[in-house]
Design a protein around this motif. Structure first.
Motif, PDB file in Angstrom:
ATOM      1  N   UNK A 152      -2.923  39.324  14.314  1.00 38.82           N
ATOM      2  CA  UNK A 152      -3.830  40.198  13.946  1.00 38.82           C
ATOM      3  C   UNK A 152      -3.587  41.120  12.654  1.00 38.82           C
ATOM      4  N   UNK A 153      -2.235  41.678  12.593  1.00 41.38           N
ATOM      5  CA  UNK A 153      -1.784  42.367  11.700  1.00 41.38           C
ATOM      6  C   UNK A 153      -1.884  41.658  10.488  1.00 41.38           C
ATOM      7  N   UNK A 167      -4.292  40.576   4.998  1.00 39.03           N
ATOM      8  CA  UNK A 167      -4.709  39.704   4.147  1.00 39.03           C
ATOM      9  C   UNK A 167      -6.170  39.933   3.788  1.00 39.03           C
ATOM     10  N   UNK A 168      -6.920  40.473   4.959  1.00 40.78           N
ATOM     11  CA  UNK A 168      -8.066  40.822   4.627  1.00 40.78           C
ATOM     12  C   UNK A 168      -8.404  41.882   3.749  1.00 40.78           C
ATOM     13  N   UNK A 169      -7.369  42.752   3.490  1.00 40.73           N
ATOM     14  CA  UNK A 169      -7.756  43.998   2.647  1.00 40.73           C
ATOM     15  C   UNK A 169      -7.883  43.609   1.382  1.00 40.73           C
ATOM     16  N   UNK A 225      -4.847  32.149  17.741  1.00 39.29           N
ATOM     17  CA  UNK A 225      -5.420  31.994  16.376  1.00 39.29           C
ATOM     18  C   UNK A 225      -6.977  32.433  16.469  1.00 39.29           C
ATOM     19  N   UNK A 226      -7.622  31.998  17.332  1.00 48.76           N
ATOM     20  CA  UNK A 226      -8.999  32.394  17.276  1.00 48.76           C
ATOM     21  C   UNK A 226      -9.181  33.959  17.536  1.00 48.76           C
ATOM     22  N   UNK A 282     -10.820  39.324  15.755  1.00 46.27           N
ATOM     23  CA  UNK A 282     -10.639  40.713  15.846  1.00 46.27           C
ATOM     24  C   UNK A 282     -10.315  41.025  14.455  1.00 46.27           C
ATOM     25  N   UNK A 283      -9.849  40.566  13.608  1.00 45.97           N
ATOM     26  CA  UNK A 283      -9.687  40.867  12.222  1.00 45.97           C
ATOM     27  C   UNK A 283     -10.986  41.117  11.355  1.00 45.97           C
TER      28      UNK A 283
END
Length: 246
Positions: free
Chosen positions: A21-22, A27-29, A165-166, A171-172
């Protein structure tokens, strides 16, 4: 069902989930900054909707990629050799994504500088005329494909359990949805942040390109540089606000 219950009772599975999740959030930032800058050029009534649609479609893309993990892993296999180095489909995708991000960041930097010289009202009209919601969502998905591929390959190396993974991806992406509008408003209300964020995207594009040609750049260095730059810009913003109050 028994496997899911066994995973839920396994502390190692929870540790892997939190780590993933972290990682997905970090990476989503990069993706979120790009989305914020891109959608802020749309008409105001379309901005939030475009962000939600783009991120919403991205989650289905990531879940679809997770369903083809066996194929994704094969993307790291050598495809051809050039100048004594093997290239895989992953390398080619990273190179294409890096070039796209460098081109997009450079174009946005040019537009920002030109808009500052000709006035914000004209820039808003030009931005609205040259970017449609469909185009914005398409660009969001193109870049998300690059980041998703890289993060999923990394996730496969961290855990072998697909449910973990899902859950990490869902969550992310939910956190991205919650942060998208506030981040876009913050960037829109602070013009100097736009140039800093574009600089981040330029650096990330160069990093993707370097990774694609076989030059490994530790992600810790990249995010440390981004955090330091953001801290300095935050201090500059506080200084400017204090100066206006005085």
């Amino acid at each position: 069902m028994e496997n899911l219950l066994a995973l839920a009772a396994d502390p190692a599975a929870w540790a892997a989930l939190m780590t993933l999740v972290v990682m997905e959030v970090v990476l989503g930032i990069d993706n979120l900054i790009f989305i914020s800058i891109l959608t802020n050029k749309l008409p105001e009534h379309q901005q939030s909707r475009a962000r939600k649609i783009g991120i919403g479609m991205a989650v289905f893309m990531r879940l679809g990629l997770l369903s083809t993990i066996a194929f994704i892993v094969q993307l790291t296999q050598p495809l051809f050799s050039l100048f004594g180095r093997d290239f895989s489909w992953r390398d080619l995708i990273l190179i294409a994504g890096g070039l796209f991000l460098i081109w997009k960041a450079t174009t946005e930097i040019h537009d920002t500088v030109a808009n500052d010289a000709h006035g914000k009202e004209k820039s808003a009209a030009v931005g609205a005329a040259t970017l449609t919601m469909t185009s914005a969502i398409g660009q969001i998905l193109v870049l998300d494909l690059v980041f998703s591929l890289d993060s999923i390959i990394t996730a496969v190396g961290m855990t072998e359990h697909l449910p973990i993974m899902v859950v990490a991806v869902v969550v992310a992406v939910l956190l991205m949805l919650l942060a998208a509008d506030p981040l876009a408003r913050f960037i829109g209300n602070n013009p100097t942040i736009v140039m800093l964020a574009l600089g981040f995207l330029l650096m990330i594009g160069a990093t993707l390109l370097a990774e694609g040609v076989g030059v490994h750049v530790p992600k810790g260095y990249i995010y440390a540089a981004m955090a330091f730059s953001a801290l300095i810009e935050g201090l500059n913003m506080l200084s400017r606000r204090k100066g206006r109050k005085e």
